[in-house]
Design an enzyme around this catalytic site. Structure first.
Site, PDB file in Angstrom:
ATOM      1  N   LYS A 172       4.983   5.992  -0.741  1.00 31.85           N
ATOM      2  CA  LYS A 172       5.520   6.504  -2.003  1.00 31.85           C
ATOM      3  C   LYS A 172       4.588   6.100  -3.151  1.00 31.85           C
ATOM      4  CE  LYS A 172       9.377   7.788   0.079  1.00 31.85           C
ATOM      5  NZ  LYS A 172       9.665   9.216   0.357  1.00 31.85           N
ATOM      6  N   ASP A 195       1.603  11.686   9.672  1.00 33.97           N
ATOM      7  CA  ASP A 195       1.243  10.450   8.988  1.00 33.97           C
ATOM      8  C   ASP A 195       0.314  10.707   7.808  1.00 33.97           C
ATOM      9  OD1 ASP A 195       2.759   8.841  10.572  1.00 33.97           O
ATOM     10  OD2 ASP A 195       1.101   7.982  11.716  1.00 33.97           O
ATOM     11  N   HIS A 253      -7.432   2.068   5.949  1.00 34.13           N
ATOM     12  CA  HIS A 253      -7.532   2.716   7.267  1.00 34.13           C
ATOM     13  C   HIS A 253      -8.459   3.924   7.286  1.00 34.13           C
ATOM     14  CE1 HIS A 253      -4.441   0.180   8.871  1.00 34.13           C
ATOM     15  NE2 HIS A 253      -3.496   0.650   8.075  1.00 34.13           N
ATOM     16  N   HIS A 270      -1.016  -4.581   8.616  1.00 34.88           N
ATOM     17  CA  HIS A 270      -1.811  -3.782   9.538  1.00 34.88           C
ATOM     18  C   HIS A 270      -3.282  -4.198   9.489  1.00 34.88           C
ATOM     19  CE1 HIS A 270       1.687  -1.145   8.585  1.00 34.88           C
ATOM     20  NE2 HIS A 270       1.641  -0.926   9.885  1.00 34.88           N
ATOM     21  N   ASP A 330       3.183  -4.849   2.756  1.00 32.16           N
ATOM     22  CA  ASP A 330       4.005  -4.593   3.934  1.00 32.16           C
ATOM     23  C   ASP A 330       4.082  -5.813   4.849  1.00 32.16           C
ATOM     24  OD1 ASP A 330       1.353  -4.381   4.644  1.00 32.16           O
ATOM     25  OD2 ASP A 330       1.506  -2.343   5.452  1.00 32.16           O
TER      26      ASP A 330
END
Length: 423
Positions: free
Chosen positions: A37, A109, A151, A188, A276
């Site tokens: 978001k 994704d 990423h 991650h 996260d």
């Protein structure tokens, strides 16, 4: 850069902390059900402003990155694709739409959405401008919470990330710094950044993350250590679910970072602060509190090196905003009231208006034996680096890794237009 805030540093005429924000960045929408978001950035900025923290920083609206900026790392074909789909629609080839998976890993994704190129230009522009400011020496710390999308690969999107602003920022920092340390505390693995510098001894990447075959991106094993000139310059700290503040900081983060700083001796640090890794994140299984997450930021700041601070993941919006606001306060050296001030996004926080909320935690599956074995393995690999690499530097290096390829790509851009895009 525009929008310089009034300064109160008598010796230099500038504050020592720069903060980058574009008010448009929060308006983009992957799609309603997507966990990423961008409006979390608007909520964060509103909270930072309401706490009065912008008055203690130089505030900039950065120049947006261009296709040529992107081409310093990403392929011309991929950059061209992003510019074409900025209208939110996939191009057609003949009568049939090419399957989504053939469009540079476009998927559920990583969807195409309206303004996708503009979105990338904003967050990457912030990281590039922040790096240039650090290179100039005018500021010690530069913050871009919209950045940190670690990423993205050279030629494709990945993990909600399209352009790797971190790689672009590090390439910029390498113009003036011999050694760049990249630290990633997102839940991650920072795979895109690691991939970019896997063969390089001027950038050390350190990622602390949840690792497992069932957890994206299924990389970041302890044995991923770099290759060729970059062997031993990729440091991975794979962690299990539920890790708590004390175990994370005392048994993983601090012992690894201390040894890295001693051996690598960087002259600038890039810190990716993915939120996260907080307890209660919609996608992350760690049990860090906001104070525990911030302790890592405060510790890195204490090395007193030029520091680029970036955002990253974070999918429980209310806690992302709290975390990055709290860490902004740590970076400027201000203590915040325990209760949140009133903002236009008050409804995001619901009935809990505390800055440091109580978070639900998972069981910590990281045993002391496991954490000790991971850290000992990292230290053992670092022993292979007898001393910090010696790098001959000039004030304005003529080239950077991959710049010959970029020169070819730039020439291709000059002779093509989006309309000529082909597969």
């Amino acid at each position: 850069m525009t929008g310089l805030a009034k300064s109160n540093d008598r010796s230099t005429g500038r504050k020592k902390i720069a903060y980058f924000h574009d008010e448009d960045v929060g308006a983009f929408d992957y799609h309603s059900a997507h966990p990423m978001k961008p409006y979390r950035l608007a909520v964060t900025h509103s909270l930072i402003e309401s706490y009065g923290l912008t008055g203690h920083m130089d505030v900039f609206r950065p120049r947006r990155a261009s296709r040529l900026d992107f081409a310093r790392y990403h392929t011309s074909e991929y950059v061209n694709f992003l510019s074409i789909v900025n209208n939110g629609e996939l191009p057609y080839v003949g009568k049939d739409l090419v399957p989504l998976h053939k469009f540079f890993n476009i998927s559920e994704d990583c969807p195409v959405f309206k303004g996708i190129f503009d979105y990338c230009a904003i967050y990457a522009g912030g990281s590039l401008e922040a790096s240039r400011l650090l290179n100039s020496g005018s500021h010690n710390i530069a913050i871009n919470w919209s950045g940190g999308l670690h990423h993205a690969k050279k030629d494709q999107a990945s993990g909600f990330c399209y352009v790797n602003d971190i790689v672009l920022a590090i390439l910029e920092l390498l113009r003036y710094h011999q050694r760049v340390l990249y630290i990633d505390i997102d839940v991650h693995h920072g795979d895109g950044v690691q991939d970019a510098f896997y063969n390089c001894d001027r950038v050390m990447t350190v990622s602390l993350h949840r690792y497992g075959s069932d957890f994206f991106p299924q990389t970041g094993h302890l044995n991923e250590i770099g290759r060729d000139d970059g062997k031993y310059y990729s440091i991975n700290v794979p962690l299990r679910s539920g890790i708590t503040d004390d175990n994370y900081f005392n048994l993983a983060f601090k012992p690894v970072i201390d040894r890295v700083m001693s051996v690598f001796q960087p002259s600038v640090i890039v810190l990716q602060c993915g939120a996260d890794s907080l307890a209660g994140d919609k996608l992350g299984p760690f049990s860090l509190t906001i104070k525990g997450h911030g302790r890592c930021v405060e510790y890195v700041k204490a090395f007193h090196l030029p520091l680029l601070v970036l955002g990253g993941g974070g999918y429980t919006v209310s806690n992302v905003a709290r975390c990055w606001t709290y860490e902004t306060a740590l970076l400027v050296g201000k203590q915040l009231p325990a209760m949140l001030p009133d903002t236009e996004y008050r409804e995001v926080f619901g009935s809990d208006i505390s800055l440091i909320p109580v978070m639900s935690k998972k069981d910590d599956l990281n045993t002391l034996t496991y954490l000790d074995s991971v850290v000992r393995s990292v230290h053992e690999r670092l022993r292979n680096l007898a001393h910090a690499p010696s790098v001959q530097m000039s004030e304005s290096p003529e080239s950077l890794p991959g710049e010959e390829e970029v020169a070819v790509e730039e020439e291709a851009f000059r002779s093509s237009t989006p309309e000529s895009f082909e597969y």
